[in-house]
Write an enzyme that holds these catalytic residues in place. Structure first.
Site, short mmCIF file in Angstrom:
data_model
loop_
_atom_site.label_atom_id
_atom_site.label_comp_id
_atom_site.label_asym_id
_atom_site.label_seq_id
_atom_site.Cartn_x
_atom_site.Cartn_y
_atom_site.Cartn_z
N GLU A 81 26.15 60.87 32.28
CA GLU A 81 26.73 60.50 30.78
C GLU A 81 26.33 60.29 30.26
O GLU A 81 26.11 61.04 28.25
CB GLU A 81 27.35 59.01 31.24
CG GLU A 81 28.55 57.81 30.18
CD GLU A 81 27.82 57.62 29.07
OE1 GLU A 81 27.98 56.79 28.22
OE2 GLU A 81 26.10 57.78 29.37
N CYS A 113 30.58 57.71 35.04
CA CYS A 113 29.17 57.76 36.43
C CYS A 113 30.30 57.90 37.56
O CYS A 113 29.72 58.52 38.73
CB CYS A 113 29.82 56.27 36.25
SG CYS A 113 28.97 54.61 35.62
N HIS A 235 29.65 52.93 44.32
CA HIS A 235 29.27 52.58 42.81
C HIS A 235 28.73 51.09 41.87
O HIS A 235 29.18 49.66 42.10
CB HIS A 235 30.21 52.79 41.59
CG HIS A 235 29.86 52.82 40.52
ND1 HIS A 235 29.03 53.27 39.88
CD2 HIS A 235 30.12 52.21 39.12
CE1 HIS A 235 28.02 53.40 38.42
NE2 HIS A 235 29.78 52.20 38.58
N1 CAA Z 1 23.00 30.62 38.12
C1 CAA Z 1 24.23 32.22 39.10
N2 CAA Z 1 25.27 32.30 38.31
C2 CAA Z 1 25.45 32.12 36.84
C3 CAA Z 1 24.77 31.56 35.92
C4 CAA Z 1 23.68 30.75 37.16
N3 CAA Z 1 22.77 30.22 35.55
N4 CAA Z 1 24.91 31.85 34.72
C5 CAA Z 1 26.38 32.66 35.46
N5 CAA Z 1 26.02 32.39 36.26
C6 CAA Z 1 27.87 33.89 37.02
C7 CAA Z 1 28.77 33.41 36.27
O1 CAA Z 1 29.24 32.61 36.76
C8 CAA Z 1 29.61 35.08 36.53
O2 CAA Z 1 29.61 34.87 38.25
P1 CAA Z 1 31.61 35.74 38.88
O3 CAA Z 1 31.47 37.30 37.89
O4 CAA Z 1 31.25 35.59 40.10
O5 CAA Z 1 32.15 34.96 37.90
C9 CAA Z 1 28.17 36.52 36.39
O6 CAA Z 1 26.93 35.59 36.83
C10 CAA Z 1 28.59 36.94 35.20
O7 CAA Z 1 28.15 36.11 34.00
P2 CAA Z 1 29.31 36.33 33.30
O8 CAA Z 1 30.85 35.97 33.85
O9 CAA Z 1 28.22 35.30 32.39
O10 CAA Z 1 29.26 37.61 32.56
P3 CAA Z 1 28.11 38.18 31.61
O11 CAA Z 1 28.04 37.98 30.11
O12 CAA Z 1 27.20 37.78 32.38
O13 CAA Z 1 28.69 39.92 31.61
C11 CAA Z 1 29.71 41.75 32.37
C12 CAA Z 1 29.06 40.49 32.90
C13 CAA Z 1 30.82 41.43 31.36
C14 CAA Z 1 29.64 42.78 33.47
C15 CAA Z 1 28.38 43.05 31.58
O14 CAA Z 1 27.38 43.06 32.24
C16 CAA Z 1 29.08 43.65 31.02
O15 CAA Z 1 29.31 44.16 30.06
N6 CAA Z 1 28.34 45.15 31.81
C17 CAA Z 1 28.60 46.39 31.47
C18 CAA Z 1 29.73 47.06 31.88
C19 CAA Z 1 30.06 46.81 33.68
O16 CAA Z 1 28.89 46.75 34.12
N7 CAA Z 1 30.92 47.01 33.92
C20 CAA Z 1 31.30 46.94 35.51
C21 CAA Z 1 32.66 48.00 35.97
S1 CAA Z 1 32.92 49.18 35.27
C22 CAA Z 1 31.84 50.32 35.62
O17 CAA Z 1 31.53 49.80 36.80
C23 CAA Z 1 31.42 51.39 35.29
C24 CAA Z 1 29.91 51.21 34.92
O18 CAA Z 1 28.88 51.58 35.22
C25 CAA Z 1 29.63 50.71 33.18
#
Ligand code: CAA
Length: 388
Positions: A81, A113, A235
């Site tokens: 990518e 990916c 993945h």
């Molecule tokens: N202790 C333990 N867990 C905690 C915590 C703490 N103190 N604070 C938060 N968490 C948990 C949350 O509860 C949440 O858990 P759940 O998913 O079970 O609800 C988890 O941590 C994530 O927290 P948020 O929901 O607040 O999410 P975030 O703002 O950190 O963002 C994300 C998560 C949206 C996936 C972000 O990482 C992102 O945008 N990533 C890039 C896109 C991506 O990877 N997408 C995956 C699918 S697409 C794909 O696979 C293709 C690719 O490679 C990109």
């Protein structure tokens, strides 16, 4: 007669520096458990100014060529990518760096990916038709998101190289696949952008949707039942995504999810971060090299996902004696020998431009491996082999 085709050697490489997610959490003033548990990651691999998908790929493929030679390789398929040129395949630089012969085809594949899985399937089809030939498939990516964005904790970098042959010595790739493609904007990177645009929560939802749809298609095409698999490799944009995938798949299959059937595949990825095309292949290596039990004769369930989006569920049978064909000690050493960087060093590495703006640049000598990007001269990337 069906010819068995698949992977006879697999090797990975990742840069020698990383930022710990605890350091990142501390800088942002958030609970480190958010990353270690909520995202399920520990480290982000950070390439230097003189490392890119070409140098990572050459480092990953070199041990395979050293061990197997180049005899019979007539194709290089380079999945990424993080392409470095809109026209020329990154694999052509790798071909030259590895000293491979000129009489082969060399092409780059793209679908976020997912494209290494397309490469692997094409390679298997090719060696089924020409069993005396081999294909070098390389997945190489640098996952980079904007600083302070929600994706920041899920960055990473690695390359996985695979030698695809008839009568493979590591993994026989099954002939049944479950496929699913839909036109969505969950993660994409327009040509003018260095980092992707991403609708994070939506991407995670569509990942799970593609998993279910691919699984259903795999079943409809006569695939193995859920309990036919010893391990699952997903993945892994981050390892918690793999946990969610495993739970979702078990629910779909009306089975009880045993997380031990997915965790060995997450060990390396937690240390490296996302590496897009290489990610699921790193999970396969992690499974083969970290599983407590002997996997010979057992089946792996494999789910590959590329945003945009394409998913594929397929299977691989682990070949008897596979342990003799792994580079496990080398891989552990690569991970152990790395150095942590501070937050400020991480930002400096993140900003490394690698000639993306077209200016002539000699690159600082940072890479610890054999291959490096020495400079950009007149818009040409100059790669060198330190030992030459
Ligand atoms: N202790 C333990 N867990 C905690 C915590 C703490 N103190 N604070 C938060 N968490 C948990 C949350 O509860 C949440 O858990 P759940 O998913 O079970 O609800 C988890 O941590 C994530 O927290 P948020 O929901 O607040 O999410 P975030 O703002 O950190 O963002 C994300 C998560 C949206 C996936 C972000 O990482 C992102 O945008 N990533 C890039 C896109 C991506 O990877 N997408 C995956 C699918 S697409 C794909 O696979 C293709 C690719 O490679 C990109």
């Amino acid at each position: 007669m069906v010819i068995s085709t698949g992977i006879s050697a697999m090797s990975f490489f990742t840069p020698h520096r990383y930022i710990s997610l605890d350091t990142l959490a501390q800088h942002h003033g958030i609970d480190p458990a958010k990353f270690s548990r909520g995202i399920g990651q520990e480290k982000i691999a950070m390439p230097g100014h003189d490392e890119d998908v070409v140098t990572l790929a050459a480092e990953a493929a070199k041990p395979i060529i050293d061990q197997h030679g180049a005899d019979g390789i007539d194709t290089i398929l380079f999945a990424t990518e993080t392409g470095i040129d809109q026209s020329k395949s990154a694999g052509i630089y790798v071909q030259r760096l590895l000293g491979l012969p000129s009489n082969l085809r060399n092409v780059e594949l793209k679908q976020a990916c997912y494209s290494a899985t397309a490469a692997l399937q094409m390679a298997c089809a090719h060696v089924a038709r020409k069993p005396d030939r081999k294909v070098l498939v390389i997945a190489s990516d640098i996952a980079r998101y904007d600083l302070d964005s929600s994706g920041e904790a899920t960055q990473g970098a690695s390359a996985v190289a695979m030698l695809v042959t008839a009568d493979p010595t590591l993994l026989e790739i099954g002939t049944v696949s479950g496929l699913f493609t839909e036109d969505i904007m969950d993660f994409w990177r327009p040509n003018h952008r260095r980092t992707p645009l991403v609708d994070g929560k939506y991407s995670a939802l569509r990942y799970l949707g593609a998993l279910v749809e691919s699984w259903r298609d795999y079943q409809a095409n006569g695939g193995l039942p859920y309990d036919g698999f010893a391990q699952f490799c997903y993945h892994l944009p981050f390892s918690r995504m793999g946990e969610k995938a495993h739970l979702r798949l078990a629910k779909e299959a009306k089975a009880e999810a045993d997380m031990q059937a997915a965790l060995p595949g997450m060990i390396y990825n937690r240390q490296v971060g996302n590496s897009y095309t290489a990610s699921m292949y790193l999970a396969i290596l992690s499974t083969l090299e970290n599983s407590d039990s002997d996997l010979a004769g057992k089946f792996l369930g494999l789910f590959s996902y590329g945003s945009g989006a394409t998913g594929e569920f397929f299977d691989a049978k682990v070949v008897e004696g596979y342990q003799d064909h792994l580079f496990a000690p080398r891989h552990r050493k690569i991970l152990e020998d790395r150095t942590a960087v501070s937050y400020d060093e991480y930002v400096a590495l993140w900003q490394a431009r690698n000639g993306e703006d077209g200016t002539d640049t000699p690159m600082p000598d940072e890479a610890k491996g054999r291959y490096r990007l020495a400079s950009i001269d007149d818009n040409k990337r100059i790669y060198v082999d330190r030992t030459a």
